[in-house]
Scaffold this active site. Structure first.
Site, mmCIF file in Angstrom:
data_model
loop_
_atom_site.group_PDB
_atom_site.id
_atom_site.type_symbol
_atom_site.label_atom_id
_atom_site.label_comp_id
_atom_site.label_asym_id
_atom_site.label_seq_id
_atom_site.Cartn_x
_atom_site.Cartn_y
_atom_site.Cartn_z
ATOM 1 N N THR A 554 4.208 21.561 1.833
ATOM 2 C CA THR A 554 4.308 21.587 3.297
ATOM 3 C C THR A 554 2.994 22.117 3.846
ATOM 4 O OG1 THR A 554 5.228 23.836 3.313
ATOM 5 C CG2 THR A 554 6.808 22.005 3.262
ATOM 6 N N THR A 839 -3.893 21.444 -0.609
ATOM 7 C CA THR A 839 -4.656 20.822 0.475
ATOM 8 C C THR A 839 -4.685 21.667 1.737
ATOM 9 O OG1 THR A 839 -2.680 19.592 1.127
ATOM 10 C CG2 THR A 839 -4.193 18.511 -0.401
ATOM 11 N N CYS A 840 -3.643 22.504 1.953
ATOM 12 C CA CYS A 840 -3.632 23.332 3.162
ATOM 13 C C CYS A 840 -4.797 24.307 3.182
ATOM 14 C CB CYS A 840 -2.314 24.103 3.250
ATOM 15 S SG CYS A 840 -0.886 23.040 3.514
ATOM 16 N N PHE A 841 -5.184 24.754 1.977
ATOM 17 C CA PHE A 841 -6.238 25.772 1.875
ATOM 18 C C PHE A 841 -7.530 25.202 1.301
ATOM 19 C CE2 PHE A 841 -2.072 27.840 1.174
ATOM 20 C CZ PHE A 841 -2.024 28.594 2.332
#
Length: 874
Positions: A554, A839-841
C-alpha cells in the site's frame, strides 16, 4: 444675548436647585405653536416617563400665567431613561437652544420636547410658553416620522446611559455595566426586524414592503441618535472603569465579535464603523487599539460585502471617506517594506489588501469600461474636481517604488546565475517574503485604472524577473495570483508549475478521510472506472488510497503504479477512446469513432478525472495530450498549425490548398462539406448550412479550412470534449477556474507535468541522487550495479526505475524533482533471490551478488515489463 443655563441629571423624585451655565438665547420670542401632525400622545409621553398632563392643562397654564419677566426660568426635563434633568435658563432662551444643549450633552439629535401632550416648537421662547414654575417637559426622540420607534427609543437610551456615566460616575456605574448588553440588544432588534420582514415577504398574503434593508435603517437611527458620539465620549473618560465598558460596547460592532453580529447586520455596519473611525482617529489617536480595530473591521466589511448602504453607494463619496484610513495602512506597509527584514505583519497586510480592493472596485465603477485613464486626467495640476483620483494614484506609485526597491534587495540574495533559481535559495526564507506578491497583486488591480501605474508595474516586473520567479516558486497556496498569467512570459516553468498546483487540491493527510479503492489487477480498468466515476468531487479532492487485491503493498508507491497502469489501459487504442498521434505514440487526441462503446461518454468523464488526479498527486503517467485537446481545455480556438501532429495528412492537404491558384482549387470540386465514416456507414457532413451546395474557390478557401478544422476537431467530438472537460474540472479546487489553469501553461508545460521527461536517463544524475544502507559507494556490488544500468537500453532503465520507485517518467528537472532521494539497501537474502523494492520509500533491496554476471542476470529479470509492474512491496 447670553444667559445663565444649567442642567443637572438626577432621579425623578428628588429636586434641588441647579447651578448656572451660560447658553446663548433667542432675542425675539415667538408664541409656541404645535407642529401639525407631530404631537405625541400623552400616553406616549407617560410611557417614556411623562407626568400625563393634558393639552388643556397646558392651555390653561398659558392663559393664567403672568407675563414673562427677566427672572430665570426653572423647569425639569424627563429623559428617555426615566431620569430627570433640572434646568435653569433665561426667559428668552428658545426650545431649540435647550435641545441644542441637551444634544451637546450627549442626549442625541432630532429630539423633541413635549409638554402636556404637545410638542413644543423649537423657535418658541420659554417666556412665550409661560410654563408654570417647576414644570416637567418630556424629552422624546423622533417618534412621529419613523417606522421604528423602538429603535429610536433604544438608541436614545444607549446615548443617555453613556452620557450619564460620563457625568455622574457615582450613580451611573450600574448602568454603564450594561452598555454592551444594550448595544447587543439593539443589534439583535435589527436582526429580528429583518427576520420579520423576511417572513412577511414569504407569506402568501404579504403586501409589498420597502426594499431598503431594515438593519441598515436601524443602524442609521443609531447614528442619528448620537449613540456613537456618546460611546466615544465615554471611552475617552479618565476612569478606566467606564473606559472599559465603552470599549466593550463599541467592539460589539466589530467583525471580531461574531457572537454579537448576525451576518445580515454585519454587512451594513460600514457607516457605524466609519463614524467610530472618524471620532476615534481624532480623539483617541492613530495608535489607539480600539481605533485600529474599528479601522480593520471597516476594511473587512467593505471588502466582503457586495452591496453598500445607500449613504455610501456613490463611488466618489465612498473613496473620499475611506481614502484617509486606507493611507494609514499604506504607511504601515511602506514602513515594513523599508525595514531590514522587509516584513509586514499578516494583520496589516490583510487590512491593506482589503482597503485596496474596495478602492479599486469603486474606482472602476467610477471610470466605467473605459480602461486605464490617461495621465492627463488625474494629474495633480488637472482641472478635475475629484482630488481622490490623483491621491490614489500617488499612493499607488509610492508603493510600487518601494516594491521596486525590495526586489532589488532580494536580487542580491539570489545566485549569480538566474537560470539556477531555486537550487541555492532557501525555500523557507523566500516563502516568508510572499507578502511582496500580495502587494504586487493589489498594484495589478490598481493598474487597470491608471495608465502610468500599469506601465511602471510592467517595467518593474521585467527588470526583476529573477526575484519574481523565486517568490512565485516558493509561494504557498494563494488564490489571488491569477493576474500573473498576464506576465507568463516572465515566469520560468517551475514558477508556472507552482501556480497551477495552487489550483489543484492539496489532499488530506488522514488516511481515514481518503477515497479508498481495492482493485483487482485482472479487472483494473473496469473497477477503477466504477470507483472514480461513482465518487463525489469532494471525495476525490481529498486524495486517494488504494491497494491491489491479494497484495500487501500500500502507500504512495502503489498509487503511482496504479496511475500509470490505468492510463496505459485507458489510452490504449483498443479502448477506441483516444487515438495516438502518428508521429508521437505517447501523444493522444480524442477519437471521433468512440461511440462504438455505449459508455464512451462516461469513460471520457472518467479520463478527465484521472488526468486531473494525476496532476493533483504529481504523478508523471507517460501520457501527453495533443495540442488540439489542450487548446479546447484552455478555451482557445484551433488553427491549421495546431493540427500538424494530430493529423499530418489533413494538415498537409490544407497547406496544399492554400498554396494552389484559383484554377487548381476549382479543379478539386470541393464543397463546404466532408465525408464521415462511423460504425461501418458513410455520410456527408455540412461544414455550414447548405455546405454541399457551396463550392470552395480561391476567395473562400481559408474560410473552408477554418470550418473543416472546427468541425473535425471540435464539433464532431463536442460531446466527448464536454465530458472530458467536465471530468477534469471536477478535480480543480474551483471548477470555474479551468481556463485560468491553462492560461499559466503552454502545451509543452502540460507535457512535462503529465508525461514527464522523455529524454535519455542521465545515469550520473541517477547515481548522485542515490544513497546506500549496508553498502558503500566503492563496494564492488555497487560498482557492478551502475555498470549494468549504464549498459541497459532506455526502456529497460525505465522499467528498473519503475520497479524501484513506481516512477517511469522523471519530472522535468530529473531526479532532483522527485520527492526523496533513492536508496539501495543491502539484504541478507540468498544470492539466488531477485532484488525487491519498497516503492513508497524509493528503496531497492539488493542481495550481495558474487559476480557481475549474476547481478546482470537478476537485474535483467526484474526489468521485464510484466515483472516491474507487479513486483513492488511496501
Amino acid at each position: 444675548m447670553s444667559t445663565a443655563f444649567t442642567c443637572h441629571r438626577r432621579p425623578s423624585k428628588r429636586r434641588r436647585d441647579p447651578p448656572d451655565h451660560a447658553l446663548p438665547s433667542s432675542k425675539q420670542p415667538l408664541m409656541a405653536l404645535p407642529d401639525p401632525g407631530a404631537a405625541s400622545s400623552s400616553a406616549s409621553a407617560a410611557a417614556l416617563g411623562g407626568d400625563g398632563a393634558s393639552s388643556s392643562a397646558a392651555a390653561d397654564a398659558a392663559s393664567s400665567s403672568p407675563p414673562a419677566s427677566a427672572r430665570p426660568v426653572h423647569f425639569f426635563v424627563r429623559a428617555t431613561d426615566s431620569k430627570t434633568i433640572a434646568m435653569h435658563a433665561a426667559p428668552d432662551d428658545t426650545i431649540g437652544a435647550v435641545l441644542d444643549h441637551l444634544a451637546a450633552c450627549g442626549y442625541g439629535r432630532d429630539l423633541r420636547l413635549v409638554y402636556a401632550g404637545r410638542q413644543l416648537a423649537s423657535d418658541s421662547t420659554l417666556a412665550a410658553l409661560r410654563l408654570p414654575p417647576d414644570s416637567t417637559l418630556h424629552l422624546l426622540a423622533r417618534l412621529r416620522s419613523t417606522l421604528h420607534p423602538h429603535a429610536w427609543q433604544l438608541a436614545s437610551h444607549i446615548a443617555a446611559t453613556a452620557s450619564a456615566a460620563e457625568t455622574e460616575a457615582a450613580t451611573a456605574a450600574t448602568s454603564a455595566c450594561s452598555l454592551d448588553e444594550l448595544v447587543k440588544e439593539f443589534i439583535l432588534c435589527a436582526h429580528r426586524a429583518n427576520l420579520g420582514r423576511l417572513r412577511s415577504d414569504r407569506g402568501a398574503q404579504a403586501e409589498p414592503l420597502p426594499t431598503a434593508d431594515l438593519a441598515s435603517e436601524y443602524l442609521d437611527i443609531f447614528l442619528q441618535s448620537s449613540a456613537a458620539v456618546a460611546l466615544v465620549r465615554l471611552y475617552l473618560s479618565k476612569s478606566s472603569f467606564f473606559r472599559s465598558y465603552a470599549d466593550r460596547a463599541i467592539r460589539c460592532f466589530l467583525a471580531t465579535d461574531p457572537s454579537s453580529l448576525p451576518p445580515d447586520v454585519l454587512q451594513v455596519t460600514a457607516p457605524v464603523l466609519l463614524e467610530f473611525c472618524r471620532l476615534l482617529s481624532v480623539a483617541a489617536g492613530k495608535k489607539d487599539l480600539l481605533y485600529q480595530g474599528c479601522r480593520c473591521s471597516l476594511a473587512s466589511v467593505l471588502c466582503s460585502q457586495p452591496l453598500l448602504p445607500p449613504s455610501m453607494e456613490s463611488p466618489t463619496r465612498l473613496i473620499d471617506q475611506v481614502l484617509p484610513f486606507a493611507y494609514e495602512t499604506v504607511e504601515v506597509v511602506l514602513d515594513g517594506l523599508a525595514s531590514v527584514s522587509m516584513m509586514v505583519s499578516p494583520v496589516d497586510l490583510e487590512e491593506f489588501s482589503n482597503f485596496f480592493k474596495v478602492l479599486c472596485k469603486q474606482a472602476r465603477l467610477w471610470i466605467g469600461n473605459d480602461g486605464p485613464m490617461p495621465k492627463n486626467l488625474y494629474d495633480r495640476e488637472s482641472e478635475h474636481g475629484d482630488t481622490w483620483i490623483w491621491r490614489l494614484q500617488t499612493m499607488s506609485m509610492d508603493i510600487l517604488k518601494r516594491v521596486d526597491e525590495c526586489l532589488k534587495r532580494l536580487e542580491m540574495d539570489l545566485p549569480l546565475s538566474s537560470e539556477s533559481i531555486g537550487v541555492m535559495e532557501s525555500q523557507t526564507i523566500w516563502a516568508t517574503r510572499s507578502h511582496i506578491l500580495t502587494v504586487l497583486t493589489q498594484l495589478d488591480s490598481i493598474s487597470a485604472i491608471y495608465e502610468d501605474v500599469a506601465h511602471k508595474l510592467q517595467l518593474v516586473l521585467l527588470a526583476h524577473k529573477a526575484p519574481l520567479n523565486a517568490l512565485v516558486r516558493c509561494s504557498k497556496r494563494n488564490e489571488h495570483l491569477y493576474w500573473l498569467a498576464k506576465h507568463k512570459n516572465l515566469l520560468c516553468f517551475e514558477a508556472r508549475r507552482n501556480l497551477v498546483f495552487m489550483m489543484l487540491p492539496e489532499g488530506k493527510d488522514d488516511f481515514g478521510e481518503l477515497h479508498e479503492m481495492l482493485i483487482d489487477r485482472s479487472h483494473l480498468l473496469d473497477e477503477s472506472f466504477e470507483y472514480i466515476t461513482q465518487a463525489k468531487n469532494s471525495e476525490l479532492r481529498g486524495g486517494l488510497f488504494m491497494e491491489f487485491k491479494n497484495e500487501e503493498a500500500t502507500g504512495p508507491g502503489v498509487l503511482r503504479e496504479w496511475f500509470c497502469l490505468v492510463c496505459q489501459a485507458l489510452f490504449s487504442p483498443k479502448q477506441v477512446l483516444f487515438s495516438p498521434c502518428p508521429e508521437d505514440k505517447r501523444r493522444f487526441y480524442l477519437n471521433e469513432t468512440s461511440a462504438v462503446d455505449p459508455l464512451h461518454l462516461k469513460y471520457f468523464t472518467f479520463a478527465g478525472r484521472i488526468i486531473g488526479l494525476a496532476l493533483m498527486h504529481k504523478v508523471q503517467v507517460g501520457v501527453m495530450l495533443d495540442r488540439t485537446l489542450f487548446l479546447h481545455l484552455a478555451g482557445r480556438s484551433i488553427t491549421l498549425e495546431d493540427i500538424a501532429v494530430a493529423d499530418p495528412v489533413k494538415y498537409a492537404s490544407c497547406k496544399k490548398i492554400l498554396e494552389m491558384d484559383a484554377a487548381e482549387i476549382d479543379g478539386l470540386y470541393l464543397t463546404f462539406s466532408r465525408g464521415d465514416h462511423q460504425l461501418g456507414s458513410q455520410k456527408v457532413i455540412d461544414l455550414c448550412p447548405g455546405g454541399q451546395d457551396i463550392s470552395v474557390n480561391f476567395q473562400n478557401r481559408e474560410q473552408y479550412i477554418d470550418l473543416l478544422i472546427k468541425n473535425t476537431f471540435v464539433d464532431s467530438i463536442s460531446d466527448q470534449l464536454d465530458n472530458f472537460t467536465k471530468g477534469f474540472s471536477d478535480i480543480l479546487v474551483n471548477p470555474l477556474r479551468r481556463k485560468e489553469f491553462f492560461e499559466f501553461l503552454d502545451p509543452e508545460d502540460l507535457d512535462q507535468l503529465l508525461g514527464g521527461s522523455n529524454n535519455t536517463i542521465n545515469v550520473q544524475d541517477w547515481r548522485s541522487h542515490t544513497q546506500y544502507n549496508g553498502y558503500k559507494d566503492k563496494d564492488r556490488q555497487i560498482i557492478w550495479f551502475w555498470k549494468v544500468v549504464e549498459r541497459m537500453p532506455i526502456e529497460q532503465q525505465r522499467q528498473l526505475l519503475f520497479f524501484w520507485t513506481s516512477v517511469k517518467y522523471l519530472p522535468a528537472d530529473g531526479f532532483s524533482g522527485l520527492s526523496s532521494k533513492l536508496y539501495i539497501y543491502k539484504t541478507s537474502d540468498s544470492t539466488d533471490r531477485l532484488p525487491s523494492s519498497q516503492t513508497c520509500f524509493y528503496r531497492l533491496c539488493l542481495p550481495p551478488y558474487a559476480s557481475f554476471r549474476a547481478m546482470e542476470t537478476q537485474l535483467q529479470k526484474i526489468t521485464q515489463e510484466h515483472v516491474s509492474c507487479s513486483f513492488g512491496t511496501w
